[in-house]
Scaffold this motif. Structure first.
Motif, short mmCIF file in Angstrom:
data_model
loop_
_atom_site.label_atom_id
_atom_site.label_comp_id
_atom_site.label_asym_id
_atom_site.label_seq_id
_atom_site.Cartn_x
_atom_site.Cartn_y
_atom_site.Cartn_z
N LEU A 138 0.81 -1.21 0.00
CA LEU A 138 0.00 0.00 0.00
C LEU A 138 0.85 1.26 0.00
N HIS A 139 2.12 1.14 0.39
CA HIS A 139 3.00 2.30 0.34
C HIS A 139 3.25 2.73 -1.11
N GLU A 140 3.06 1.80 -2.07
CA GLU A 140 3.35 2.10 -3.46
C GLU A 140 2.08 2.38 -4.27
N THR A 141 0.92 2.19 -3.65
CA THR A 141 -0.31 2.17 -4.43
C THR A 141 -0.74 3.55 -4.89
N GLU A 142 -1.55 3.56 -5.91
CA GLU A 142 -2.17 4.78 -6.39
C GLU A 142 -3.67 4.56 -6.39
N VAL A 143 -4.24 4.27 -5.22
CA VAL A 143 -5.67 4.07 -5.06
C VAL A 143 -6.17 5.02 -3.98
N ASP A 144 -7.49 5.21 -3.97
CA ASP A 144 -8.11 6.12 -3.01
C ASP A 144 -8.99 5.39 -2.01
N HIS A 145 -9.25 4.12 -2.26
CA HIS A 145 -10.33 3.45 -1.55
C HIS A 145 -10.01 1.96 -1.48
N ILE A 146 -10.25 1.33 -0.33
CA ILE A 146 -10.05 -0.12 -0.18
C ILE A 146 -11.39 -0.76 0.15
N LYS A 147 -11.75 -1.82 -0.57
CA LYS A 147 -12.96 -2.59 -0.28
C LYS A 147 -12.52 -3.90 0.37
N ILE A 148 -12.97 -4.11 1.60
CA ILE A 148 -12.59 -5.30 2.36
C ILE A 148 -13.45 -6.47 1.88
N ASP A 149 -12.81 -7.56 1.50
CA ASP A 149 -13.52 -8.67 0.88
C ASP A 149 -14.52 -9.31 1.84
N LYS A 150 -15.62 -9.80 1.28
CA LYS A 150 -16.68 -10.45 2.06
C LYS A 150 -16.16 -11.65 2.85
N MET A 151 -15.08 -12.29 2.38
CA MET A 151 -14.52 -13.45 3.07
C MET A 151 -14.16 -13.09 4.51
N PHE A 152 -13.58 -11.90 4.71
CA PHE A 152 -13.20 -11.48 6.06
C PHE A 152 -14.42 -11.07 6.87
N ILE A 153 -15.40 -10.44 6.22
CA ILE A 153 -16.61 -10.01 6.93
C ILE A 153 -17.38 -11.23 7.42
N ASP A 154 -17.47 -12.28 6.61
CA ASP A 154 -18.16 -13.50 7.03
C ASP A 154 -17.52 -14.12 8.26
N GLY A 155 -16.21 -13.93 8.44
CA GLY A 155 -15.50 -14.56 9.55
C GLY A 155 -15.60 -13.81 10.86
N LEU A 156 -16.23 -12.63 10.86
CA LEU A 156 -16.34 -11.86 12.10
C LEU A 156 -17.17 -12.63 13.12
N GLY A 157 -16.64 -12.75 14.34
CA GLY A 157 -17.36 -13.46 15.41
C GLY A 157 -17.24 -14.96 15.37
N LYS A 158 -16.36 -15.49 14.51
CA LYS A 158 -16.23 -16.94 14.37
C LYS A 158 -14.89 -17.46 14.86
N ASP A 159 -14.18 -16.70 15.68
CA ASP A 159 -12.92 -17.13 16.27
C ASP A 159 -11.88 -17.53 15.22
N ARG A 160 -11.87 -16.83 14.09
CA ARG A 160 -10.87 -17.11 13.06
C ARG A 160 -9.80 -16.03 12.99
N GLY A 161 -9.93 -15.04 13.84
CA GLY A 161 -8.97 -13.96 13.82
C GLY A 161 -9.26 -12.90 12.78
N ASP A 162 -10.44 -12.98 12.12
CA ASP A 162 -10.75 -12.02 11.06
C ASP A 162 -10.98 -10.62 11.63
N GLU A 163 -11.41 -10.50 12.90
CA GLU A 163 -11.59 -9.18 13.50
C GLU A 163 -10.28 -8.40 13.47
N ALA A 164 -9.18 -9.08 13.87
CA ALA A 164 -7.89 -8.40 13.90
C ALA A 164 -7.45 -7.99 12.50
N ILE A 165 -7.70 -8.88 11.51
CA ILE A 165 -7.32 -8.56 10.13
C ILE A 165 -8.08 -7.35 9.62
N VAL A 166 -9.41 -7.36 9.83
CA VAL A 166 -10.24 -6.25 9.34
C VAL A 166 -9.85 -4.95 10.03
#
Length: 754
Positions: A647-675
């Motif tokens: 991301l230090h090299e990127t030329e973007v304005d916006h990041i969309k967090i993939d649904k895969m991580f959102i689905d893992g919220l609250g399921k003890d997979r560590g996705d909260e920390a990643i998100v």
């Protein structure tokens, strides 16, 4: 017998021995000298023959490469369009840069011309500069018969000049031009997409000229140690010179390339002649030394020939068999023995996620990955198996088997082994592998049939998600046919567009609950198949060259719809294929101008694959779009090959967090920390974040709490029509002030069918 008689007898014996010795020495000297002369002649003959073969090969490659070079500019829609409008100055400037100057500066061509369907010149390039088209007259007498023969072949449907490595028709031959030997190559300028109508045999033709004398012969002479190489109209070959005839397509000899061949044997004999004269009484030793030297030279030649044969049958990077050797082994393996068909399995293997390694770590790292993968596969193969590298990141395996379980176990082991991390420059790199399998005799007993089915099975494995194997089944042929039908139907759908629709899914501000933007999503209602998922037809559009047209349709519809909506922006997905198009940025700007939508209200979503594309065209397009005020969003962040560090090299304005991580919220997979890490890093970089696929209140609460900017998902609203978006926005205009309020009811998704 008296003493004198005994002495005379002894003297006679001594003389006899001396005479025998002298005669023997003389005979040995004659034999040695004869053998020496013959050996040196033989060595010189072999050396001359090899030089002749080398010269023949280099000149034939020179002739091939001219036609190959032309294909880079003659099979090109832009070339067809510009040459048809050559009368315009800007088009002629384009022709000069791409069809003339480029051919000299990049490929070293000496001259280039373009003639119209009537055979009249429209462009000429000679002596390093654009010339008047009349300059073509200097070669017209020579080129005109070749041009006529090419046009007749094209009209007759004869693929003249097409061979391995050259895909378009053409006519290439040796000719004498103004007293100089040259290779002349003629190529019709044709469409690369097939979308431009052209009359076969009446195309504009590009004529390329490279002279054989002058710089070319100097390069050949310097690179391959040829001495005094020159061109001659006559055969000057004698005991001091070698000559290679230049044979034209009709079998006639145009002239000869002549040189003084290197004679290692003669040079050697000359160098040792003084020694032979001074130490003639040690002739036997000298002969022995010479025989030893000759033996070592013969061994060196044999080793060299062995090396050449090895390189002809093996891949230079990995040392594995190449495609030709594999096909030969496969033909042998498929032969029946005592009337019983052979039981062999053919595996087609293709690496997954290999291109990002080349793009991010460089081609040397990619070569190391190829070698490591080859070694891992080799260690898993059972006895009497063969592994070959057919090119790029593709491998083939040939292995005998008794039970299909053995083949399945081998495929499973290969997939598992290749998926293990590969250490490159102190960091772990990950690739996967997909495998397609065909079995003999179940799937056939002929090489072509089996390799085709193995390739189809590989295609099926790729379509199944990669990182797996697939054994050929009859349904796979049907699947390939179905994809072909889908591609054909998609072309028809793009032609009338009545089957295609654009829906819009809102995105909500996490803090206020207001609709901040919408994302455009394409849907295809097939007349007989019903609704076809974009996940299925978009990859087909990319492979079939339809994605540019499909993407332009979605962008036009989205910009037109959003021009008067009171939203921050509208997001539209674009593919890597679109970004690699030189004119993509200009195309987007023209659509914005036609729709009236402000550039700052358009956001283009690119996947990590497109973002990681290292091509100059992709980078230039992204920079041009951002400079115009268009926002760039990185879609599905975290699922590709990128890392937070990139991301230090990127030329973007916006990041969309993939649904895969959102689905893992609250399921003890560590996705909260990643998100949370993604959101915090984006905030530190000044980037906006959107969470995709929000479906529960718990996900909503967590994302709002950690500071995610926007939320999108069925908890709020699903994709909806343009009319439903207008209803959702409630008649707001761009000037209506926003107030915090409740989000729209999630029952909207039921209204539009999810």
């Amino acid at each position: 017998m008296t003493f004198h008689g005994l002495r005379r007898s002894a003297d006679f014996s001594i003389l006899k021995v001396i005479a025998t010795a002298v005669f023997g020495m003389a005979a040995l000297a004659v034999i040695t000298l004869s053998f020496l002369v013959w050996s040196t002649w033989k060595i010189d003959a072999v050396s001359t023959a090899r030089q002749t073969q080398m010269a023949s090969y280099v000149i034939s490659r020179f002739r091939f490469e001219i036609a190959h070079d032309q294909e880079s500019v003659t099979v090109w829609d832009d070339a067809v369009k510009n040459i048809r409008e050559h009368a315009l100055s800007e088009n002629m400037a384009w022709i000069h840069i791409n069809l003339g100057e480029w051919m000299q500066t990049y490929f070293g061509h000496d001259a280039a011309y373009v003639v119209d369907p009537e055979g009249k010149p429209v462009y000429a390039f000679e002596d390093g500069a654009q010339q008047d088209a009349g300059a073509y007259a200097s070669i017209e007498a020579t080129a005109a018969p070749m041009l006529q023969q090419l046009r007749e072949a094209l009209r007759g449907g004869n693929p003249i000049g097409v061979e391995d490595g050259i895909d378009s028709p053409g006519f290439t031959d040796f000719r004498i031009l103004n007293g100089r030997p040259a290779v002349i190559s003629l190529k019709p300028i044709v469409s690369d997409t097939g979308e431009i109508e052209q009359v076969v045999g009446a195309e504009y033709v590009h004529v390329a000229v490279r002279f054989l004398d002058g710089p070319f012969l100097k390069i050949l002479e310097t690179s391959y140690d040829f001495n005094n190489m020159h061109f001659s109209l006559t055969d000057e070959a004698d005991e001091r010179k070698a000559a290679l005839p230049l044979v034209t397509n009709d079998g006639s000899v145009m002239g000869f390339v002549v040189w003084e061949p290197y004679r290692p044997g003669q040079d050697f004999l000359t160098s040792i002649a003084p020694v032979l004269l001074t130490i003639f009484f040690l002739l036997g030793g000298v002969v022995s030394i010479f025989i030893a030297m000759l033996y070592h030279r013969a061994m060196a030649n044999r080793d060299q020939e062995t090396r050449i044969r090895y390189l002809a049958s093996h891949d230079s990077l990995t040392g594995l068999l190449n495609r030709a050797s594999f096909e030969t082994l496969l033909d042998v393996a498929l032969r029946e023995r005592d009337g019983i068909p052979a039981q062999v399995a053919i595996l087609y293997l293709d690496l997954d996620r290999f291109k990002p390694i080349n793009d991010t770590l460089g081609h040397p790292a990619g070569d190391n990955v190829i070698r490591e993968v080859g070694e891992r596969i080799s260690k898993l193969l059972p006895p009497h198996s063969s592994l070959c590298r057919v090119g790029g990141d593709e491998f083939n395996v040939l292995t005998p088997y008794r039970q299909i379980d053995e083949v399945e176990a081998l495929c499973t082991a290969i997939v598992s082994s290749v998926s293990q991390p590969i250490v490159l420059e102190g960091q772990n790199a990950f690739v996967g592998i997909s495998i397609g399998v065909a079995l003999s005799p179940q799937h056939g007993t002929e090489r072509t049939e089996l390799t085709r089915k193995a390739d189809v099975a590989l295609y099926s494995a790729k379509a199944s998600g990669r990182g797996c194997y697939s054994i050929f089944g009859p349904h796979m042929d049907a699947m390939v046919r179905e994809r072909a039908e889908i591609e054909r139907d998609l072309r028809r759908a793009l032609a009338d567009r009545s089957q295609l629709h654009v829906l819009y899914q809102p995105k909500y501000f996490a803090t206020t609950g207001e609709v901040g933007s919408v994302e455009a999503l394409v849907r295809w209602h097939h007349p007989t198949r019903g609704l076809i998922s974009p996940v299925y037809f978009v990859p087909i559009a990319e492979e079939g060259g339809l994605i540019r047209e499909l993407g332009r349709y979605v962008l036009e519809e989205a910009c037109r719809a959003a021009a008067h909506w009171p939203i921050d922006n509208i997001a539209v997905n674009v593919s890597a294929v679109q970004l690699r198009y030189n004119g993509f940025a200009m195309e987007v700007m023209s659509i914005l101008a036609a729709s009236g939508l402000s550039p700052h209200k358009l956001e283009l979503e690119v996947t990590e694959t497109a973002w990681m594309d290292g091509s100059e065209t992709c980078t230039a397009n992204i920079r041009a779009l951002r400079a115009a005020g268009i926002h760039i969003a990185l879609d599905d962040f975290g699922t590709g090959f990128s890392t937070f560090g990139r991301l230090h090299e990127t030329e973007v304005d916006h990041i969309k967090i993939d649904k895969m991580f959102i689905d893992g919220l609250g399921k003890d997979r560590g996705d909260e920390a990643i998100v949370q890490a993604i959101v915090e890093l984006a905030r530190a970089k000044g980037l906006k974040t959107t969470a995709e696929g929000v479906e529960t209140n718990e996900q909503n609460d967590f994302l709002t709490r950690i500071g995610c900017d926007e939320l999108q998902g069925f908890l709020f609203a699903g994709p909806m029509s343009q009319e439903d978006v207008g209803t959702l926005l409630g008649g707001r205009s761009d000037t209506t002030p926003r107030r915090p309020g409740l989000r729209k009811s999630p029952t909207i998704k039921n209204k539009i069918g999810g």
